[in-house]
Scaffold this active site. Structure first.
Site, mmCIF file in Angstrom:
data_model
loop_
_atom_site.group_PDB
_atom_site.id
_atom_site.type_symbol
_atom_site.label_atom_id
_atom_site.label_comp_id
_atom_site.label_asym_id
_atom_site.label_seq_id
_atom_site.Cartn_x
_atom_site.Cartn_y
_atom_site.Cartn_z
ATOM 1 N N TYR A 30 0.678 -0.829 -0.269
ATOM 2 C CA TYR A 30 -0.107 0.014 -0.115
ATOM 3 C C TYR A 30 1.179 1.171 0.111
ATOM 4 O O TYR A 30 2.170 1.505 0.680
ATOM 5 C CB TYR A 30 -0.795 0.304 1.104
ATOM 6 C CG TYR A 30 -2.168 -1.241 1.054
ATOM 7 C CD1 TYR A 30 -3.509 -0.830 0.415
ATOM 8 C CD2 TYR A 30 -1.238 -2.272 1.559
ATOM 9 C CE1 TYR A 30 -4.273 -1.598 0.189
ATOM 10 C CE2 TYR A 30 -3.190 -3.523 0.614
ATOM 11 C CZ TYR A 30 -3.959 -3.063 0.324
ATOM 12 O OH TYR A 30 -4.737 -3.825 0.488
ATOM 13 N N LEU A 31 0.028 2.355 -0.648
ATOM 14 C CA LEU A 31 1.003 3.484 -0.576
ATOM 15 C C LEU A 31 -0.079 4.406 0.104
ATOM 16 O O LEU A 31 0.486 5.181 0.374
ATOM 17 C CB LEU A 31 1.124 3.991 -2.089
ATOM 18 C CG LEU A 31 1.799 3.182 -3.010
ATOM 19 C CD1 LEU A 31 2.089 3.736 -4.826
ATOM 20 C CD2 LEU A 31 3.280 2.786 -2.934
#
Length: 155
Positions: A30-31
């Protein structure tokens, strides 16, 4: 806007295995993850990396997916939040629908969940006996929330 209508459940037994394919290994990170938005990169065996943006929460969410070069996925992984999620996804036919059974690995094991993508929010579905408690509306079971927590939610 692309829309995903999906229900998520605990899996209570291994009875699904007799009906499932061999599965595909998935690695995702996840960013960004906050209420109403997640941004992730997913890598699947034999397929291009995919950048996904999901908006909203619960049963019906916006979903936007874009193939990206592996080199871009490599560079983005250096900026990931939390724990990388690794799992094996198995497909189980259910009439005209498909159940996706995710068997989590690493710090998320022994969690096993099932997701059913529906054509409409009110689409009726008869669930097999190995499907347990529904967690669609429990934000702790979102993969982005689990990655930030570093572990699956308590059962």
């Amino acid at each position: 806007m692309a829309q995903e209508i999906e229900r998520k459940f605990h899996v209570t037994s291994d009875d699904w295995r007799a009906l499932a394919d061999a599965g595909t290994r998935i690695r995702q990170f996840y960013l960004a993850s906050r209420e109403g938005l997640t941004v992730r990169v997913r890598r699947r065996e034999g397929r291009p990396a995919v950048l996904t943006l999901k908006t909203g929460s619960g049963l019906s969410r916006g979903e936007f997916e874009y193939d990206i070069p592996d080199a871009d996925a490599d560079a983005l992984e250096a900026a990931h939040l939390g724990t990388v999620i690794e799992k094996r996804r198995h497909l189980v036919p259910l009439g005209s629908l498909t159940i996706e059974v995710d068997v989590f690995a690493g710090p998320f094991a022994p969690l096993v969940t099932a997701e059913i993508e529906l054509p409409a929010a009110d689409h009726a579905v008869t669930l097999p006996s190995w499907i347990g408690r529904e967690v669609t509306d429990d934000p702790r079971y979102g993969n982005g929330a689990m990655a930030l927590a570093g572990a699956p939610p308590p059962a």
